[in-house]
Design an enzyme around this catalytic site. Structure first.
Site, short mmCIF file in Angstrom:
data_model
loop_
_atom_site.label_atom_id
_atom_site.label_comp_id
_atom_site.label_asym_id
_atom_site.label_seq_id
_atom_site.Cartn_x
_atom_site.Cartn_y
_atom_site.Cartn_z
CB SER A 1 1.03 9.76 4.47
OG SER A 1 1.70 11.15 4.54
NE ARG A 2 1.16 3.67 -0.54
CZ ARG A 2 1.22 4.25 -1.08
NH1 ARG A 2 1.30 5.82 -0.89
NH2 ARG A 2 2.53 3.86 -2.08
CD GLN A 3 -1.83 7.28 7.54
OE1 GLN A 3 -2.45 6.89 9.18
NE2 GLN A 3 -1.05 6.49 7.77
#
Length: 235
Positions: free
Chosen positions: A206-208
């Site tokens: 999730s692009r974290q």
């Protein structure tokens, strides 16, 4: 020029989630040298057993000219010591001219299948001529001839001109199997990146992503613990 609304001829880009293991501060050594060499070695090892990291030492190098126009290209990282990473090139090339006017530089090693990247930010410094000469002698014969034949970054009327120049220098300095067969051009050299920051990037779901940055706080090499602090940055 017609207004651009951001939708015309839009090419859809496939989305995929990153599945990296990430990094945290507890995993990092106090000096960037240990972290850098560990990740590079892991990428090189993967390149030997898989086909998804074909050139682990491919280094994207960004420079800017005196007017601030940026340029980026990919070279091979052929120099790495605790003083910094580096590369070799024609000193009269676009990157060489940029660095003569503005020594600030950024570079990155990127290994997408491993969800990892290392970013270097700092200043470029020319490598000593004895270091350059030693590396030049280690290059394959064709690469040494190619350094003479190519006026790197300059316009080329047609491919045949480059072939003719290559043939000319090969005739001038034939391959006798000796490192000194081809002399070192005075316009060919290399650069060391004196790093002010070294960022380790690790992709997560999730692009974290994780971004942990070694920030220089004092003089010293990449191996000096006391010269760096670690800072986490938002993805």
């Amino acid at each position: 020029m017609a207004d651009f609304d951001g939708r015309e001829e839009l090419i859809q880009v496939a989305r995929w989630d990153y599945d990296g293991e990430g990094i945290d501060e507890a995993m990092l050594p106090g000096d960037p040298w240990t972290a850098i060499t560990g990740w590079i070695e892991a990428a090189r090892e993967r390149s030997l057993v898989a086909d998804d990291v074909p050139e682990p030492d491919a280094l994207s190098v960004a420079t800017a000219d005196a007017q601030g126009q940026p340029h980026v290209r990919t070279v091979l990282m052929r120099y790495l010591t605790p003083h910094g990473p580096g590369f070799y090139t024609n000193l009269n090339s676009l990157k060489g001219r940029d660095l003569a006017a503005n020594p600030r530089i950024a570079a990155a090693l990127t290994w997408p299948p491993m969800f990892r990247a290392i970013r270097f930010t700092g200043s470029a410094e020319e490598l000593a001529r004895d270091v350059v000469a030693e590396y030049f002698r280690s290059r394959p014969y064709g690469s040494r001839i190619g350094a003479w034949a190519s006026a790197q970054s300059e316009p080329l009327e047609r491919r045949a001109v480059l072939d003719e120049r290559t043939e000319h220098y090969a005739h001038r300095w034939p391959d006798r199997g000796e490192p000194g067969d081809v002399p070192l051009p005075d316009f060919w050299g290399g650069y060391l990146i004196r790093c002010d920051e070294v960022e380790l990037w690790a992709g997560r779901h999730s692009r974290q992503h994780d971004r942990l940055v070694y920030v220089r706080t004092a003089p010293g090499t990449l191996a000096d613990h006391d010269a760096w602090r670690i800072e986490r940055r938002q993805p």
